[in-house]
Write an enzyme that holds these catalytic residues in place. Structure first.
Site, PDB file in Angstrom:
ATOM      1  N   GLU A  65       0.859  -1.270   0.023  1.00 16.95           N
ATOM      2  CA  GLU A  65       0.084   0.084  -0.058  1.00 16.95           C
ATOM      3  C   GLU A  65       0.925   1.281  -0.025  1.00 16.95           C
ATOM      4  O   GLU A  65       0.588   2.126  -0.680  1.00 16.95           O
ATOM      5  CB  GLU A  65      -0.960   0.053   1.160  1.00 16.95           C
TER       6      GLU A  65
ATOM      7  N   CYS B  16     -13.126   1.493 -14.860  1.00 12.92           N
ATOM      8  CA  CYS B  16     -13.369   2.866 -14.602  1.00 12.92           C
ATOM      9  C   CYS B  16     -12.137   3.617 -14.371  1.00 12.92           C
ATOM     10  O   CYS B  16     -11.737   4.477 -13.447  1.00 12.92           O
ATOM     11  CB  CYS B  16     -14.167   3.169 -13.120  1.00 12.92           C
TER      12      CYS B  16
ATOM     13  N   CYS C   7     -17.038   1.323 -19.706  1.00 16.81           N
ATOM     14  CA  CYS C   7     -18.460   1.207 -19.149  1.00 16.81           C
ATOM     15  C   CYS C   7     -19.137   0.063 -19.828  1.00 16.81           C
ATOM     16  O   CYS C   7     -20.103  -0.205 -19.425  1.00 16.81           O
ATOM     17  CB  CYS C   7     -19.204   2.572 -19.492  1.00 16.81           C
TER      18      CYS C   7
ATOM     19  N   CYS D  14     -24.914   3.784 -12.772  1.00 17.57           N
ATOM     20  CA  CYS D  14     -24.026   5.072 -12.788  1.00 17.57           C
ATOM     21  C   CYS D  14     -24.687   6.383 -13.059  1.00 17.57           C
ATOM     22  O   CYS D  14     -25.349   6.588 -14.298  1.00 17.57           O
ATOM     23  CB  CYS D  14     -22.837   4.716 -13.476  1.00 17.57           C
TER      24      CYS D  14
END
Length: 350
Positions: free
Chosen positions: A35, A190, A197, A206
């Site tokens: 991370e 995305c 999409c 959405c």
């Protein structure tokens, strides 16, 4: 569990990423290191760095007991070196004050250097299956579009709204898989440009797709002209072709890394040389200039090769500066432009 999280989890089970190196034999330590590396850095870039890091520091104890110079050397090229320094500091605290075990609350994790709310939540959810929402760049993009959240995401008020939304949607069931699904959605579907999409699992709900404003979200940062700076990098070399390197202050750019002496005007070169040598005789030669881009400005670098024919150096500590021998490469952290100039990466000195 609502329909948004159900659809995300179903998509992730079938199409998400399950084979990244930090997902194998998962631990809080691996999640944490990955991370931190993934902040401001793409997954494809991080993979090899992560593997090398784990090979050298397979656990918190070995990282805590390591010399910071070796940590910085393994980090060289990833940029944002404060991440590496904070990683090392946090490892020491976890090893000494928490008996090598990661805290299991958001509050405790956020007291560690370099760990903010989102990183803490990633550790809790991905390593321990504790429900805690994350909000990295990918998640902001998914939420900005799906819920049509307008305004620059890092603006204080807008950021609070984002946190409110991710908290509302966060499931208590399979929180680790859900958070990973969100990150994968932002990275694979995305995307910033050319979002896919047509295969998005939540396209029917959405709002940005419904209102035809996908490309406008997330709202971009207000544009400012990026400033430009100039510096002279001094490659001071002795007859043995060794190059003088000094250790930069821990605060500021390239903090704690070994670098070349520098100045901002040619006429200041003599003053720089006087810091290291009581007397010196040298030849100077300008090399090909180049630039290095930081997030907030562009740095134009003019290298100057200074060949010493005779010198008497001042007394100094090896922690302040030393002669770098290209034939005896030590594990030290170097900024990318310095690596380029020294030819360590296999390129000829620029």
């Amino acid at each position: 569990m609502n329909q948004f999280s159900k659809k995300l989890l179903a998509w992730h089970d079938q199409h998400g990423r399950h084979h990244l190196p930090w997902q194998q034999n998962k631990s809080a330590y691996k999640v944490w290191v990955s991370e931190i590396m993934l902040q401001q850095t793409q997954v494809a870039t991080v993979i090899d760095y992560f593997k090398r890091f784990m090979q050298r520091f397979p656990n918190i104890k070995q990282l805590a007991e390591a010399d910071i110079n070796e940590v910085l050397q393994l980090w060289a090229g990833l940029g944002y070196y404060a991440r590496a320094r904070n990683l090392h500091r946090a490892a020491i605290i976890i090893h000494l004050e928490h008996q090598g075990q990661f805290p299991k609350t958001l509050e405790q994790l956020q007291t560690l250097p370099g760990i903010g709310r989102s990183t803490a939540a990633a550790i809790l959810s991905l390593a321990y299956e504790i429900s805690a929402p994350i909000l990295d760049g990918n998640v902001k993009r998914v939420f900005a579009r799906h819920f049509e959240i307008k305004g620059y995401p890092n603006d204080s008020k807008v950021n609070k709204h984002f946190w409110s939304c991710v908290e509302k949607e966060m499931p208590t069931t399979r929180p680790g898989a859900y958070n990973q699904a969100l990150m994968d959605m932002g990275s694979m579907i995305c995307t910033r440009t050319k979002p896919r999409c047509d295969i998005c699992p939540v396209k029917t709900s959405c709002l940005a797709r419904k209102n035809n404003c996908i490309t406008a979200l997330p709202t971009p940062k207000p544009k400012k002209n990026r400033p430009e700076k100039q510096v002279f990098f001094l490659l001071i070399q002795n007859k043995q072709q060794q190059t003088l390197l000094y250790k930069r202050p821990h605060k500021g750019i390239w903090g704690g890394l070994w670098s070349l002496p520098e100045c901002h005007r040619l006429e200041d070169i003599h003053a720089v040389l006087a810091k290291y040598f009581a007397t010196n005789h040298s030849h100077q030669q300008k090399l090909s200039p180049f630039h290095h881009d930081f997030t907030h400005y562009r740095l134009y670098i003019q290298p100057v090769l200074i060949s010493l024919t005779h010198y008497q150096q001042h007394a100094h500590s090896a922690d302040e500066w030393h002669w770098h021998d290209p034939h005896k490469i030590k594990p030290i952290g170097l900024p990318a432009p310095v690596t380029k100039l020294l030819g360590i990466s296999g390129q000829a000195a620029a």
